[in-house]
Design an enzyme around this catalytic site. Structure first.
Site, short mmCIF file in Angstrom:
data_model
loop_
_atom_site.label_atom_id
_atom_site.label_comp_id
_atom_site.label_asym_id
_atom_site.label_seq_id
_atom_site.Cartn_x
_atom_site.Cartn_y
_atom_site.Cartn_z
CE LYS A 207 -34.89 -1.55 -34.90
NZ LYS A 207 -35.28 -2.94 -35.11
CD GLU A 213 -48.77 5.50 -30.59
OE1 GLU A 213 -47.79 5.64 -31.37
OE2 GLU A 213 -49.67 4.67 -30.79
N GLY A 266 -37.83 -4.74 -31.74
CA GLY A 266 -38.41 -3.99 -30.61
C GLY A 266 -38.75 -4.88 -29.43
NE ARG A 267 -42.11 -9.48 -32.19
CZ ARG A 267 -42.07 -8.82 -33.34
NH1 ARG A 267 -42.16 -7.50 -33.35
NH2 ARG A 267 -41.91 -9.45 -34.48
CD GLU A 352 -45.21 -5.86 -32.52
OE1 GLU A 352 -45.97 -4.89 -32.63
OE2 GLU A 352 -44.09 -5.77 -31.96
CG HIS A 383 -60.87 -15.63 -6.06
ND1 HIS A 383 -61.63 -16.39 -5.20
CD2 HIS A 383 -59.58 -15.81 -5.71
CE1 HIS A 383 -60.82 -17.01 -4.35
NE2 HIS A 383 -59.57 -16.68 -4.63
CE LYS A 491 -46.88 1.65 -36.10
NZ LYS A 491 -45.45 1.36 -36.22
#
Ligand code: F6P
Length: 526
Positions: A207, A213, A266-267, A352, A383, A491
């Site tokens: 965005k 990254e 974003g999410r 977030e 398990h 950041k």
């Protein structure tokens, strides 16, 4: 009575109810009310939500609904759909619901026809996706594209990656998808061994087009393409961004830059052009069906009174555990391999959004907000960590997700379901034993989310349900679910540390631990 006093009164009554229900075992509640299972279940299309195995009663729910009303949730829900600037710390609207709206709907914000804008971009997306699938779009050697690599992180990866994985059954024949997010070079190294540069399309999903990254990975992969002989980068790289200038500067043709707007968080963005990797993997028609499923949940959320509103009910139960039972974590266990990536996606969505400690007016709050959200696929997790769920000392609400029908071997499917239902039953009823090691206290809360076969439509509804649940939680906690200032400090500091890693000297003002860590790094580079 003021709203504050009204809410305080409700909270006092809820605290009393909390004490009272702790003296009753859930198995007794089931014994005394044969209809409890049905009474505390709701259905919408292919989804059934059974919340009866929770530490609730009709009286408790009544109070929770009163609390929701006193928190003005209905007004806030309307405000979101209407495009009010409810993301107050960034002064923007929150309109992921517009992304799955019907073309006939109308929504004007600041003089812009939002629905038209959305559908224009969808059309552009459709044309592009079709040009890949009908093999008109070719790579630099004239070969069609058969491999899609999404370069993005956080909301620009988790949603699309989870959906692509969940809907493998719908995959376009002879295509493959990869997702590159971590700045750890290892993932690029691994990718390069698996793909053919001549038939690969890279989608830079960002965005902001400024995420470290994503930028680093995109630059590295562009260089690799050039080294592989590609002279027409624009045939192999497209972008999804709100930063059209930066995308073009990278070398992407303007017609291959797909727009996402500031009002898409974003999410909450998999429904937007960020969903391009989904449409490429399962075809545009299936992508539209995913949107239609989400739209159905939107309409339910918008129009249904709180008492029957699935996202509202679930959010109220979340609030109940977090604020009255001090539940520090919440587990999500899909009994469905197709949804194995769902817990990671939900971690971002919930944490977030609602991992906050300042309220909407900017004051620090003195109550608990979002618990840690985690989980893993069943039956495997039975398990590993289920021991703690059954006999540990924490209150951990669990959401089980399970498909009622699934293609393939039906013996396996029945066993999968049997295990899922058995776990929620065991957590609820427990089993007395005079040996404390073998005693199961029970009374452990869970909600079971059932769906008929996992189709794009069902998945769309399911995910929209989680989005709205997140929003309502935020309303109950009076926080802004749509910003994420908490990710910024790390950041900023990484930039300074990166400079220190690459310079002769280490900044003396850094704390001694960080200095030591940097020194260790430097020693290991010699
Ligand atoms: O760092 C957090 C975050 O801003 C997320 O909210 C977002 O989904 C992700 O980074 C990626 O951002 P972008 O799409 O701008 O690269």
């Amino acid at each position: 009575m003021s709203k504050v006093t009204e809410k305080q009164n409700i909270c006092t009554q809820l605290a009393m109810q909390c004490k009272a229900i702790q003296g009753i075992h859930m198995r007794d509640l089931f014994m005394h009310d044969k209809e409890r299972g049905k009474k505390f279940s709701r259905q919408l299309s292919n989804l059934t939500i059974d919340y009866s195995k929770n530490l609730i009663s009709t009286d408790i729910l009544k109070l929770l609904f009163q609390f929701a009303k006193a928190s003005d949730i209905e007004t806030s829900i309307k405000a979101m759909f209407d495009g009010d600037k409810i993301n107050v710390t960034e002064n923007i609207s929150v309109l992921h619901t517009a992304l799955r709206s019907d073309v006939t709907q109308k929504l004007n914000i600041d003089g812009i026809d939002i629905i038209k804008q959305v559908h224009d971009e969808l059309e552009k997306m459709q044309l592009f996706v079709n040009s890949i699938h009908n093999k008109n779009h070719k790579g630099w050697t004239g070969q069609p594209i058969d491999t899609f690599v999404n370069i993005g992180i956080g909301g620009s990866e988790l949603g699309p990656k989870m959906v692509v994985d969940a809907l493998t059954e719908y995959r376009q024949a002879d295509t493959r998808s990869f997702f590159i997010s971590n700045v750890d070079y290892q993932s690029i190294d691994d990718l390069q061994k698996m793909i053919n540069p001549e038939t690969t399309l890279f989608i830079i999903s960002s965005k902001s087009f400024s995420t470290l990254e994503t930028k680093t990975n995109a630059d590295t992969l562009k260089e690799w393409m050039k080294e592989s002989g590609c002279k027409e980068i624009e045939k192999h790289f497209i972008a999804v961004s709100n930063n059209l200038v930066a995308a073009k500067e990278f070398g992407i043709n303007s017609e291959n830059v797909f727009q996402i707007w500031d009002w898409v968080g974003g999410r909450f963005s998999l429904w937007s052009t960020i969903g391009l990797p989904i449409a490429l993997a399962i075809g545009f028609d299936n992508f539209k069906t995913l949107l239609a499923g989400a739209h159905e949940m939107d309409e339910h959320f918008k129009q249904t009174s709180p008492e029957d509103n699935i996202p509202v009910i679930l959010a109220l139960i979340d609030y109940w555990y977090s604020n009255y039972f001090d539940a520090e974590t919440h587990a999500f266990i899909p009994y469905d391999e197709s949804l194995k990536l769902l817990p990671e996606y939900l971690s971002q969505l919930f944490m977030e959004s609602n991992g906050k400690s300042a309220n909407l007016s900017g004051h620090r709050i003195d109550y608990k907000t979002m618990p840690v959200t985690w989980g893993s696929v069943g039956t495997n997790s039975q398990h590993s960590f289920f021991q703690l769920l059954h006999q540990g000392t924490h209150t951990i609400p669990v959401d089980f997700l399970v498909p009622l029908t699934k293609k393939g071997n039906q013996k396996h499917h029945a066993l999968l379901l049997a295990n899922c239902f058995a776990q929620s039953q065991a957590l609820m009823q427990g089993e007395d034993n005079s040996d404390p090691h073998k005693h199961f206290a029970g009374n452990k809360p869970s909600t079971t989310i059932l769906y008929t076969e996992l189709t794009p439509k069902t998945l769309g509804s399911l995910l929209a349900m989680f989005e709205h649940r997140t929003f309502v939680q935020g309303l109950l906690w009076q926080i802004n679910s749509f910003d994420q200032w908490g990710v910024e400090l790390g950041k900023k500091l990484a930039t300074t540390i990166f400079e220190n890693l690459n310079s002769q000297n280490i900044d003396e003002k850094l704390d001694s631990s960080t200095r030591n860590l940097i020194e260790l790094y430097k020693k290991n580079q010699q």
